[in-house]
Design an enzyme around this catalytic site. Sequence first.
Site, PDB file in Angstrom:
ATOM      1  CB  SER A  11      -1.200 -64.122   5.232  1.00  0.00           C
ATOM      2  OG  SER A  11      -1.749 -62.863   5.392  1.00  0.00           O
ATOM      3  CE  LYS A  40      -0.837 -57.096  -1.798  1.00  0.00           C
ATOM      4  NZ  LYS A  40      -0.208 -57.673  -2.989  1.00  0.00           N
ATOM      5  CD  GLU A 139      -2.073 -58.182   1.987  1.00  0.00           C
ATOM      6  OE1 GLU A 139      -2.417 -58.689   0.902  1.00  0.00           O
ATOM      7  OE2 GLU A 139      -1.162 -58.685   2.691  1.00  0.00           O
ATOM      8  N   GLY A 241       5.714 -58.340  -7.057  1.00  0.00           N
ATOM      9  CA  GLY A 241       5.533 -56.978  -6.574  1.00  0.00           C
ATOM     10  C   GLY A 241       6.182 -56.776  -5.203  1.00  0.00           C
ATOM     11  CG  ASP A 242       4.624 -58.655  -1.808  1.00  0.00           C
ATOM     12  OD1 ASP A 242       4.119 -57.515  -1.839  1.00  0.00           O
ATOM     13  OD2 ASP A 242       3.972 -59.683  -1.569  1.00  0.00           O
ATOM     14  N   GLY A 277       5.813 -69.886  -5.152  1.00  0.00           N
ATOM     15  CA  GLY A 277       5.514 -69.274  -3.859  1.00  0.00           C
ATOM     16  C   GLY A 277       5.926 -67.816  -3.803  1.00  0.00           C
TER      17      GLY A 277
HETATM   18  N1  ATP Z   1       6.264 -61.762 -16.370  1.00  0.00           N
HETATM   19  C1  ATP Z   1       7.255 -61.003 -15.894  1.00  0.00           C
HETATM   20  N2  ATP Z   1       8.483 -60.996 -16.482  1.00  0.00           N
HETATM   21  C2  ATP Z   1       9.504 -60.247 -16.012  1.00  0.00           C
HETATM   22  N3  ATP Z   1       9.393 -59.440 -14.929  1.00  0.00           N
HETATM   23  C3  ATP Z   1       8.206 -59.393 -14.291  1.00  0.00           C
HETATM   24  C4  ATP Z   1       7.071 -60.173 -14.727  1.00  0.00           C
HETATM   25  N4  ATP Z   1       6.045 -59.935 -13.879  1.00  0.00           N
HETATM   26  C5  ATP Z   1       6.506 -59.046 -12.967  1.00  0.00           C
HETATM   27  N5  ATP Z   1       7.800 -58.719 -13.213  1.00  0.00           N
HETATM   28  C6  ATP Z   1       8.624 -57.752 -12.464  1.00  0.00           C
HETATM   29  O1  ATP Z   1       8.045 -57.529 -11.187  1.00  0.00           O
HETATM   30  C7  ATP Z   1       7.644 -56.165 -11.045  1.00  0.00           C
HETATM   31  C8  ATP Z   1       6.348 -56.119 -10.249  1.00  0.00           C
HETATM   32  O2  ATP Z   1       5.362 -56.840 -10.946  1.00  0.00           O
HETATM   33  P1  ATP Z   1       3.831 -56.356 -11.041  1.00  0.00           P
HETATM   34  O3  ATP Z   1       3.763 -55.026 -11.674  1.00  0.00           O
HETATM   35  O4  ATP Z   1       3.069 -57.476 -11.649  1.00  0.00           O
HETATM   36  O5  ATP Z   1       3.476 -56.157  -9.505  1.00  0.00           O
HETATM   37  P2  ATP Z   1       2.235 -56.714  -8.683  1.00  0.00           P
HETATM   38  O6  ATP Z   1       1.000 -56.653  -9.523  1.00  0.00           O
HETATM   39  O7  ATP Z   1       2.257 -55.980  -7.404  1.00  0.00           O
HETATM   40  O8  ATP Z   1       2.700 -58.197  -8.507  1.00  0.00           O
HETATM   41  P3  ATP Z   1       2.082 -59.390  -7.673  1.00  0.00           P
HETATM   42  O9  ATP Z   1       0.802 -58.876  -7.060  1.00  0.00           O
HETATM   43  O10 ATP Z   1       1.901 -60.460  -8.710  1.00  0.00           O
HETATM   44  O11 ATP Z   1       3.138 -59.736  -6.698  1.00  0.00           O
HETATM   45  C9  ATP Z   1       7.527 -55.632 -12.452  1.00  0.00           C
HETATM   46  O12 ATP Z   1       7.737 -54.236 -12.490  1.00  0.00           O
HETATM   47  C10 ATP Z   1       8.623 -56.404 -13.195  1.00  0.00           C
HETATM   48  O13 ATP Z   1       9.867 -55.770 -13.047  1.00  0.00           O
HETATM   49  K     K Z   2       7.508 -66.488  -7.005  1.00  0.00           K
END
Ligand code: ATP
Ligand code: K
Length: 306
Positions: A11, A40, A139, A241-242, A277
């Site tokens: 996307s 994603k 997605e 997360g990605d 980003g």
């Molecule tokens: N505020 C933060 N500080 C440090 N590490 C973080 C933080 N937020 C995310 N991470 C790291 O990134 C990993 C994935 O984040 P998260 O669990 O929020 O996934 P997600 O919800 O799929 O993320 P997003 O959708 O925002 O890309 C976490 O397990 C952690 O290791």
């Molecule tokens: K980022």
Amino acid sequence: MTKVSVVGSISMDLVTSTKRVPQAGETVFGENFAMVPGGKGANQAVAFARLAPRDVNMIGAVGNDAFGETILKNFKENAVLFDDVGTVPQTTGIAQITLFDDDNRIIIIPGANNEVLPDYLENFWEKIKDSQLVVLQNEIPHETNLAVAKFCKENAIKVLYNPAPARKTDLEMIEFVDYITPNEHECKELFPNEFLEEILAKYANRLIVTLGSEGVIFHDGNEVQKIPAIKAKVVDTTGAGDTFNGAFAFGLTENLSIADSIQLAVVASHLSIHKFGAQGGIPSLAEVEDKLKELNLNFYKEKKGL
Ligand SMILES: Nc1ncnc2c1ncn2[C@@H]1O[C@H](COP(=O)(O)OP(=O)(O)OP(=O)(O)O)[C@@H](O)[C@H]1O
Ligand SMILES: [K+]
């Protein structure tokens, strides 16, 4: 052999930041606008390629428009193989993101991503079969994910499935995939009314739940393991997360243990939130290695025999 094939979404993120959100019929002035590649599937492919250039093949679709061209250029610049990214008579997938009050509001238009149906993969099965690991998210249509997961199961190809965003049909995928990486919220949607510890034990070494700033939790076959996140000055968590999934896939293809692959991915996702980003902050292998050194974590160095 391609190390990894990502079958997934691509996307363009259109990101607007504003101090006011307009009511119906109202016009307001915003603060900033940026257009950055996302989706994603694409983000996870780029995350893998930053660690292992030209070892990841993206399978998906863009639309016949200027966004599509920019996205293909971005794959090229990031050393993601994109011969199997087709251009279809649709709009490119769009995520319209409004940043307001330290939170985001997102409207996704799947566009070309909805055209990635099982038939669309006709010419790509051989490439999928030739992969060490296949990475999927939610997605593109569920029927495509299911067809890919079943095909991989039949052909003994490992699958990493990131069930994001959550869908009602996700449970159907579980028996055909090797690793499942929901965040906390997606995990609850996937297994409602079940205790986290019990569900982790049931899917030991397969279910890896990310907990944002709390880190990651999984069961190693003996007990629940929690790998803490690394504290960071957050600039933009979009793509954390990605980055986690791309880096976890990299760890697996480097034959690291699950725990070490998770640790490496925690380091990579930590680094990713320091820049704006979804793809902006995804680290290179050198950056990850520097951070591992700083943290006195030697497992990757040892594995590589350095
Ligand atoms: N505020 C933060 N500080 C440090 N590490 C973080 C933080 N937020 C995310 N991470 C790291 O990134 C990993 C994935 O984040 P998260 O669990 O929020 O996934 P997600 O919800 O799929 O993320 P997003 O959708 O925002 O890309 C976490 O397990 C952690 O290791
Ligand atoms: K980022």
